[in-house]
Scaffold this motif. Structure first.
Motif, PDB file in Angstrom:
ATOM      1  N   VAL A   1      29.109 -36.066  76.932  1.00  0.00           N
ATOM      2  CA  VAL A   1      29.473 -35.283  75.753  1.00  0.00           C
ATOM      3  C   VAL A   1      28.509 -35.531  74.589  1.00  0.00           C
ATOM      4  CG1 VAL A   1      31.875 -34.863  76.340  1.00  0.00           C
ATOM      5  CG2 VAL A   1      31.270 -36.985  75.187  1.00  0.00           C
ATOM      6  N   GLY A   2      27.400 -36.231  74.881  1.00  0.00           N
ATOM      7  CA  GLY A   2      26.310 -36.300  73.909  1.00  0.00           C
ATOM      8  C   GLY A   2      26.152 -37.582  73.145  1.00  0.00           C
TER       9      GLY A   2
ATOM     10  N   ARG B   1      28.909 -42.995  63.743  1.00  0.00           N
ATOM     11  CA  ARG B   1      28.663 -41.542  63.731  1.00  0.00           C
ATOM     12  C   ARG B   1      28.638 -40.970  65.144  1.00  0.00           C
ATOM     13  NH1 ARG B   1      23.762 -41.129  59.350  1.00  0.00           N
ATOM     14  NH2 ARG B   1      24.996 -41.632  57.537  1.00  0.00           N
ATOM     15  N   SER B   2      28.065 -41.733  66.068  1.00  0.00           N
ATOM     16  CA  SER B   2      27.960 -41.211  67.439  1.00  0.00           C
ATOM     17  C   SER B   2      29.347 -40.974  68.040  1.00  0.00           C
ATOM     18  CB  SER B   2      27.139 -42.163  68.311  1.00  0.00           C
ATOM     19  OG  SER B   2      27.878 -43.330  68.612  1.00  0.00           O
ATOM     20  N   ARG B   3      30.352 -41.698  67.557  1.00  0.00           N
ATOM     21  CA  ARG B   3      31.717 -41.522  68.099  1.00  0.00           C
ATOM     22  C   ARG B   3      32.325 -40.183  67.715  1.00  0.00           C
ATOM     23  NH1 ARG B   3      33.351 -47.480  66.279  1.00  0.00           N
ATOM     24  NH2 ARG B   3      32.404 -48.586  68.023  1.00  0.00           N
ATOM     25  N   GLY B   4      31.747 -39.541  66.708  1.00  0.00           N
ATOM     26  CA  GLY B   4      32.260 -38.233  66.318  1.00  0.00           C
ATOM     27  C   GLY B   4      31.745 -37.107  67.207  1.00  0.00           C
TER      28      GLY B   4
ATOM     29  N   PRO C   1      34.352 -35.849  70.623  1.00  0.00           N
ATOM     30  CA  PRO C   1      35.491 -34.970  70.355  1.00  0.00           C
ATOM     31  C   PRO C   1      35.053 -33.579  69.883  1.00  0.00           C
ATOM     32  CG  PRO C   1      35.877 -37.153  69.436  1.00  0.00           C
ATOM     33  CD  PRO C   1      34.464 -37.152  69.939  1.00  0.00           C
ATOM     34  N   THR C   2      33.969 -33.488  69.106  1.00  0.00           N
ATOM     35  CA  THR C   2      33.497 -32.173  68.646  1.00  0.00           C
ATOM     36  C   THR C   2      32.904 -31.387  69.811  1.00  0.00           C
ATOM     37  OG1 THR C   2      32.878 -33.255  66.595  1.00  0.00           O
ATOM     38  CG2 THR C   2      32.038 -31.032  66.922  1.00  0.00           C
ATOM     39  N   THR C   3      32.062 -32.058  70.586  1.00  0.00           N
ATOM     40  CA  THR C   3      31.420 -31.370  71.721  1.00  0.00           C
ATOM     41  C   THR C   3      32.463 -30.877  72.712  1.00  0.00           C
ATOM     42  OG1 THR C   3      29.652 -32.991  71.502  1.00  0.00           O
ATOM     43  CG2 THR C   3      29.590 -31.594  73.454  1.00  0.00           C
ATOM     44  N   MET C   4      33.507 -31.682  72.918  1.00  0.00           N
ATOM     45  CA  MET C   4      34.507 -31.291  73.920  1.00  0.00           C
ATOM     46  C   MET C   4      35.200 -29.981  73.554  1.00  0.00           C
ATOM     47  SD  MET C   4      36.130 -34.890  75.187  1.00  0.00           S
ATOM     48  CE  MET C   4      37.424 -34.214  76.227  1.00  0.00           C
TER      49      MET C   4
ATOM     50  N   GLN D   1      28.419 -26.706  63.607  1.00  0.00           N
ATOM     51  CA  GLN D   1      29.140 -27.099  64.825  1.00  0.00           C
ATOM     52  C   GLN D   1      28.627 -28.445  65.339  1.00  0.00           C
ATOM     53  OE1 GLN D   1      30.954 -26.619  67.634  1.00  0.00           O
ATOM     54  NE2 GLN D   1      29.564 -27.760  68.951  1.00  0.00           N
ATOM     55  N   ALA D   2      27.335 -28.713  65.097  1.00  0.00           N
ATOM     56  CA  ALA D   2      26.728 -29.926  65.666  1.00  0.00           C
ATOM     57  C   ALA D   2      26.644 -31.048  64.643  1.00  0.00           C
ATOM     58  CB  ALA D   2      25.330 -29.582  66.183  1.00  0.00           C
ATOM     59  N   ARG D   3      27.474 -30.975  63.596  1.00  0.00           N
ATOM     60  CA  ARG D   3      27.317 -31.919  62.494  1.00  0.00           C
ATOM     61  C   ARG D   3      27.320 -33.403  62.917  1.00  0.00           C
ATOM     62  NH1 ARG D   3      30.396 -30.191  57.204  1.00  0.00           N
ATOM     63  NH2 ARG D   3      32.133 -30.949  58.401  1.00  0.00           N
TER      64      ARG D   3
END
Ligand SMILES: Cc1cc2nc3c(=O)[nH]c(=O)nc-3n(C[C@H](O)[C@H](O)[C@H](O)COP(=O)(O)OP(=O)(O)OC[C@H]3O[C@@H](n4cnc5c(N)ncnc54)[C@H](O)[C@@H]3O)c2cc1C
Length: 411
Positions: A303-304, A345-348, A351-354, A390-392
């Motif tokens: 998920v990035g 920050r990487s932990r955010g 959930p956004t990508t999903m 979307q990719a913030r």
């Protein structure tokens, strides 16, 4: 017997391990890398991973960027196929422009091969072995291995992935550090029967997504399955057949290419199945041992962000060890402090990508499809803004300042 802190044992030879070994050697340390697999994973093994901004910088400073770029996947287009309806085509460069101006997608095995070739002349690699025990005393760590003779090192670094062996030996069971994001992934190799070139085809339904993309160097393809599950599934992690059954149950309908792709599952030469889970540790160093990459702070597979934090983490750790002049406590403290913000920050990202990658409801599937259809038709500036919005969380990875680690002391 006293051992110098410059002798560093690194567990794991994938991305973080060899990157760390390269920089440690450059800074005057003597790294030894132990890798569980009997030989370097076949050059093209694994899956496609992304290097963005700061990780691309690190590859460039290692003099490896041209090789990395030459090996890139060259997948330029994502085609969302909808049986009975018009497919939606999305340009990959548009998607990633919202995250970073610098991006390379590469098969993880290719990246590992490049890193291994760049270090093998200067670094001792021990394949087919694993650390059995770590026993730290005042001036070193006594290490026993599953196969090789015991040895003493000044420091030990776990670069051995999401289910890290070093983490287990030093911090105990992984359960308290796991943070489940609500989904699973499965990946395997299959023949490129669609003759895909430079494009990924995908299918999505509420809570489930499948993508198939070509591996241009081998002529094969990889299938990636993602599905949501509110609760973690209870299964035996060593039972591949049970995992294959779970995947088949989650994708049981006879639509799109599902029957054909899943028919290839039994003959697949590889199969990876895992939950989409982050590793969250309040601190990932103890005494003379620390962790790097997925082992210490995986933002979750597929998920990035994982490859960026692995490369950057390795680079920062080596830089802090050099700056601390052998004082590992100071170095590990500096490393955790320098990485803390990036890791948070990487932990955010996951959930956004999903939300886009595995839309949960019919309405979310519809909204995602509309966005994918409409955004490419908007003027360039607006497109970039919307992708960037979307990719913030992923874009936030750009912010890390790596410049201060660049030059070796006295250079
Ligand atoms: C299917 C999938 C898709 C992904 N997609 C993306 C993506 O699109 N973008 C992205 O940035 N990231 C992605 N990732 C995540 C990315 O692969 C990882 O974040 C990255 O590889 C982390 O590197 P690492 O070196 O820390 O760990 P890993 O790559 O997991 O490597 C760990 C190494 O340690 C070795 N090892 C394990 N146990 C032992 C032991 N006991 N002793 C010695 N060695 C051991 C392993 O064999 C392996 O070589 C994906 C991951 C998966 C699984």
């Amino acid at each position: 017997m006293a051992v110098r802190s410059t002798e560093v044992l690194v567990s794991g030879a994938s991305v973080a391990g060899p990157t760390l070994a390269w920089w440690l050697h450059r800074h005057g340390f003597t790294p030894t890398v132990v890798e569980r697999t009997p030989a370097l994973r076949a050059g093209l093994g694994g899956h496609a991973v992304d290097l963005f901004g700061p990780a691309v910088d690190v590859a460039e400073w290692m003099g490896l960027l041209s090789q990395v770029q030459a090996a890139r996947t060259q997948t330029e287009l994502v085609v969302l196929e909808r049986p009975g309806r018009r497919p939606i085509e999305v340009d990959v460069s548009g998607l990633v422009a919202g995250i970073s101006a610098r991006h390379v997608e590469i098969m993880r095995g290719e990246l590992t091969s490049i890193l291994y070739e760049a270090t093998r002349g200067d670094v001792e690699y021990r394949f087919g072995d694993s650390i059995r025990s770590l026993d730290e005393d005042g001036d070193g760590v006594e290490v026993t291995f599953e196969h090789g003779p015991p040895r003493r090192f000044g420091l030990v670094v776990g670069a051995d992935g999401l289910h890290s062996n070093v983490r287990r030996l030093v911090f105990g069971d992984e359960a308290p550090f796991r943070h489940y994001l609500g989904g699973y992934l499965g990946v395997f190799t299959l023949p490129n029967y669609r003759g895909l070139q430079g494009r990924m085809v995908a299918w999505s339904a509420p809570g489930r997504t499948v993508a198939m993309y070509p591996v241009r160097q081998t002529g094969e393809a990889r299938a990636l399955f993602l599905f949501r599950a509110a609760e973690e599934l209870h299964h035996d992690h060593t039972d591949l057949e049970a995992q294959k059954r779970l995947l088949r149950q989650a994708f049981s309908e006879r639509t799109w290419e599902l029957p054909r792709i899943l028919a290839a599952l039994d003959g697949a030469p590889d199969f990876y199945f895992d939950s989409i889970t982050q590793i969250r540790m309040p601190s990932w160093s103890r005494g003379r041992v620390t962790l790097v990459g997925d082992a210490g702070y995986s933002p979750a597979p597929a998920v990035g962000g994982g490859t960026v934090v692995a490369v950057v983490g390795a680079y920062v750790l080596a830089g802090e060890l050099r700056a601390a002049g052998g004082d590992h406590s100071r170095a590990f403290h500096g490393y955790e402090r320098a990485m803390g913000e990036l890791v948070r920050r990487s932990r955010g990202i996951g959930p956004t990508t999903m939300k886009t990658l595995i839309p949960a409801t019919p309405r979310q599937v519809w909204l995602t499809n509309q966005a994918l259809r409409l955004i490419p038709r908007l003027p360039g500036m607006l497109q970039r803004r919307l992708w960037a919005f979307q990719a913030r969380p992923a874009r936030a990875l750009e912010a890390v300042d790596l410049g201060r680690y660049r030059e070796p002391a006295g250079a």
